[in-house]
Design an enzyme around this catalytic site. Structure first.
Site, short mmCIF file in Angstrom:
data_model
loop_
_atom_site.label_atom_id
_atom_site.label_comp_id
_atom_site.label_asym_id
_atom_site.label_seq_id
_atom_site.Cartn_x
_atom_site.Cartn_y
_atom_site.Cartn_z
N LYS A 9 42.79 33.24 42.61
CA LYS A 9 41.89 32.13 42.91
C LYS A 9 40.45 32.64 43.09
O LYS A 9 40.26 33.77 43.53
CB LYS A 9 42.40 31.52 44.23
CG LYS A 9 41.67 30.33 44.74
CD LYS A 9 42.17 30.03 46.15
CE LYS A 9 41.27 29.03 46.83
NZ LYS A 9 39.88 29.46 46.93
N LYS A 14 39.26 39.17 43.80
CA LYS A 14 39.60 39.80 42.51
C LYS A 14 38.61 40.87 42.12
O LYS A 14 38.98 41.97 41.73
CB LYS A 14 39.61 38.77 41.36
CG LYS A 14 40.66 37.73 41.42
CD LYS A 14 40.50 36.75 40.27
CE LYS A 14 39.18 36.01 40.29
NZ LYS A 14 38.97 35.15 41.44
N LYS A 40 31.18 33.48 36.46
CA LYS A 40 30.17 33.94 37.42
C LYS A 40 29.50 35.23 36.96
O LYS A 40 28.40 35.56 37.38
CB LYS A 40 30.84 34.23 38.78
CG LYS A 40 30.82 33.07 39.75
CD LYS A 40 31.14 33.55 41.17
CE LYS A 40 32.58 33.98 41.35
NZ LYS A 40 32.90 34.59 42.64
N ASP A 127 41.88 29.81 38.98
CA ASP A 127 41.99 28.46 39.55
C ASP A 127 42.50 27.50 38.48
O ASP A 127 43.26 26.59 38.76
CB ASP A 127 40.63 27.96 40.04
CG ASP A 127 40.12 28.77 41.20
OD1 ASP A 127 39.97 28.23 42.31
OD2 ASP A 127 39.89 29.97 41.01
#
Ligand code: ADP
Ligand code: MG
Length: 250
Positions: A9, A14, A40, A127
């Protein structure tokens, strides 16, 4: 060449886990390629001392067919080769599709033949496990999958979804789930909650990473703990994880 995807998630840790793991595996003398697959594009920040590397999709948008490996692969801590797939312009296009495009470009530039990595590490948002984010699981890109989770409900939910996606592709001979990485958030009964999921998924908890302030203080200095605090307890945990994954442990 071992190809390992770390899923989980958003915000679960991570990139923290993957970048320290890449650094710890590289410290064993292996050639490591670390590919950030989160729109990101911040997976490699602490391997690059905070330098923001241009995401593959962005480079491709400007350079079209003239992209060279030097434009997208950068040397980070312990000589880890750092790449970021990047994402689409917010609100336009599909982030998952971006991963596919980036992988196709790496293949067409023969990145794996040229750099000959012993390990390719993919840091992937989980996600949403749409076709795009599931891409590292397919076509032989990643062979081994580890899922980072805490005992928090949404994190366990995402972990179950990711495991389902892995299971769905298994019959085609693609990636296999190798285990859960418990990144502690100190919720009540956390180990038991994650162990219950591991049992349900017929897998195991490969390591429990404690919450440790050294991670954030190193991050504030733009370094991973393997660089910023190599003598710390948490660095030992990442070295242990590297030993477990590389198979030179226990
Ligand atoms: P993700 O890549 O899954 O979105 P990050 O690795 O960026 O998540 O982690 C999110 C935040 O949590 C970061 O600020 C990171 O420093 C912090 N963090 C992750 N794992 C730990 C931990 N075990 N102890 C303390 N802070 C952590
Ligand atoms: Mg991340």
């Amino acid at each position: 060449m071992r190809k390992i995807a770390i899923y989980g998630k958003g915000g679960i840790g991570k990139s923290t886990v993957t970048s320290n793991l890449s650094a710890a595996i590289a410290a064993k003398g292996f050639n490591v390629m670390h590919i950030g697959c989160d729109p990101k594009a911040d997976s490699t920040n602490t391997l690059m001392r905070g330098a923001v590397i241009p995401p593959i999709l962005e480079v491709q948008r400007t350079k079209k067919n003239n992209v060279k490996l030097d434009d997208i692969i950068f040397n980070g801590f312990n000589n880890v080769k750092c790449l970021e797939c990047g994402g689409p312009t917010p609100g336009v296009g599909c982030a998952g599709r971006g991963i596919i495009t980036a992988f196709e470009l790496l293949e067409s530039l023969n990145a794996y033949d040229i750099f000959k990595p012993d390990y390719v590490m993919y840091d992937v948002l989980g996600d949403v496990v749409c076709g795009g984010f599931a891409m590292p699981l397919r076509r032989g890109y990643a062979e081994e999958v580890y899922i980072v989770t805490s005992g928090e409900k949404m994190s366990l939910y995402a972990a179950r979804n990711i495991a389902t996606a892995v299971e769905n592709f298994k019959s085609k001979g693609y990636a296999k789930l190798k285990g859960l990485i418990l990144n502690s958030r100190n919720v009540a009964g956390e180990y038991e909650l994650v162990k219950k999921l591991a049992d349900e998924l017929k897998t195991e908890i490969v390591i429990q990473i404690p919450r440790d302030g050294a991670i954030q203080s190193c991050e504030d200095n733009n370094v991973c703990v393997m660089e910023g605090s190599p003598q710390s307890k948490i660095a030992d945990v990442f070295r242990d994880l590297a030993s477990i994954i590389s198979g030179d442990c226990c």
